[in-house]
Design an enzyme around this catalytic site. Structure first.
Site, mmCIF file in Angstrom:
data_model
loop_
_atom_site.group_PDB
_atom_site.id
_atom_site.type_symbol
_atom_site.label_atom_id
_atom_site.label_comp_id
_atom_site.label_asym_id
_atom_site.label_seq_id
_atom_site.Cartn_x
_atom_site.Cartn_y
_atom_site.Cartn_z
ATOM 1 N N LYS A 65 0.842 -1.181 -0.035
ATOM 2 C CA LYS A 65 -0.124 0.155 -0.175
ATOM 3 C C LYS A 65 0.878 1.222 0.018
ATOM 4 O O LYS A 65 0.624 2.280 -0.705
ATOM 5 C CB LYS A 65 -0.885 -0.083 1.225
ATOM 6 C CG LYS A 65 -2.008 -1.046 0.916
ATOM 7 C CD LYS A 65 -2.959 -0.817 2.296
ATOM 8 C CE LYS A 65 -4.197 -1.949 2.309
ATOM 9 N NZ LYS A 65 -5.066 -1.807 3.182
ATOM 10 N N ASP A 101 -9.799 2.545 2.902
ATOM 11 C CA ASP A 101 -10.006 2.000 4.289
ATOM 12 C C ASP A 101 -10.738 2.901 5.242
ATOM 13 O O ASP A 101 -11.322 2.470 6.132
ATOM 14 C CB ASP A 101 -8.460 1.476 4.818
ATOM 15 C CG ASP A 101 -8.110 0.125 4.172
ATOM 16 O OD1 ASP A 101 -8.924 -0.473 3.323
ATOM 17 O OD2 ASP A 101 -7.027 0.289 4.057
#
Ligand code: ATR
Length: 278
Positions: A65, A101
């Site tokens: 990420k 997220d």
């Protein structure tokens, strides 16, 4: 046909194809979504050649990420706040990055515990990794007065706190029960509950009865933490909802339809997590 994928290393465990595959079928879209195992040293090449590989975008999971964030040409505020990206798409010849997220966690919290109130006390977060960053950002945006971070390695919590400013305070790991009693929400972002990898040793007796206890772990769905919290009469939120909601913005970017998180989709994921057919 539009094609998207999820990259990670390892990637076998990813349930994202199940989610996006369900939506592609439900909305009758001519598209595909597959897993791609990409080694850390191949990530940059892979992302720079998304178009050539026939993809309109991808999800990025652990441990890529941060690298995906660094490689992107354009970064949305959601990714800048967390310094990590989990959703990428091509637009105008450029690679765009977002971090969904935060959206996934906060949207699920609002749905699963609509009565939670940002001003009912501090928000308490266990852990200081990438997932914690996304959640701390979301809680601050939701207007909580103070976020308390507890991490086994205190130094890591201090680094995280510095990037978010004075509303984020670091406490000793050993104070996690005592210093969370007044909390409006307590979130586990550590891997400690994963597949029964051990208890977090929280003591919920004496907690603010309005406190919502959330876990981002969803295997098992019922973590020890959630069982213990419910045993003290607290409301709980499991980790599956975050996984489902974080997928929504990516699907919309790639396939042009804003998908719904339904009970049917949740049931399919639960059956998969529990090793049953649905
Ligand atoms: P992610 O990006 O998914 O958040 P990570 O960056 O590897 O994953 O962070 C994992 C977090 O879980 C860390 O906060 C880690 O604590 P340390 O910083 O002390 O390593 C925490 N963690 C992992 N296993 C744990 C355990 N058994 N007990 C408590 N914390 C644990």
């Amino acid at each position: 046909m539009k094609r998207a994928c999820v990259i990670g290393w390892p990637i076998e465990h990813s349930r994202s194809p199940l989610i996006h595959g369900y939506w592609l079928m439900k909305y009758g879209i001519d598209g595909s979504y597959i897993k791609e195992a990409v080694r850390p040293d191949e990530v940059a090449d892979f992302l720079r050649s998304l178009d050539r590989r026939g993809f309109v975008g991808c999800n990025v999971t652990v441990p890529h990420k941060e690298l995906a964030y660094a490689i992107a040409d354009e970064r949305e505020a959601s990714a800048r706040a967390v310094q990590a990206a989990n959703t990428l798409w091509l637009e105008g010849g450029k690679l765009h990055a977002a971090n969904t997220d935060t959206y996934g966690f906060m949207t699920n919290l609002d749905h699963a515990a609509p009565a939670w109130k940002a001003h009912d006390g501090p928000a308490c977060v266990l852990g200081a990794g990438g997932a914690a960053r996304a959640i701390v950002h979301g809680l601050l945006e939701a207007g909580v007065d103070e976020v308390r971070i507890f991490n086994r390695t205190r130094q890591r919590a201090e680094v995280l706190a510095q990037t978010f400013g004075p509303r984020v305070k670091v406490f000793d790991w050993d104070a996690r029960s005592e210093a969370s009693r007044e909390a409006c929400v307590l979130v586990n972002t550590t891997a400690a509950g994963l597949k029964g990898a051990g208890s977090l040793g929280m003591v919920f007796a004496g907690f603010n009865p309005a406190c919502v206890v959330a876990d981002i772990v969803y295997v098992p769905l019922e973590t020890e933490l959630l069982v213990e919290a419910r045993g003290e009469g607290l409301r709980t939120v499991d980790g599956l909802g975050m996984l489902l909601y974080q997928a929504v913005p990516g699907f919309e970017k790639w396939f042009g339809v804003r998908p719904q998180v339904t009970d049917e989709l949740r049931a399919i994921l639960i059956a998969d997590v529990e090793g049953k057919k649905c």
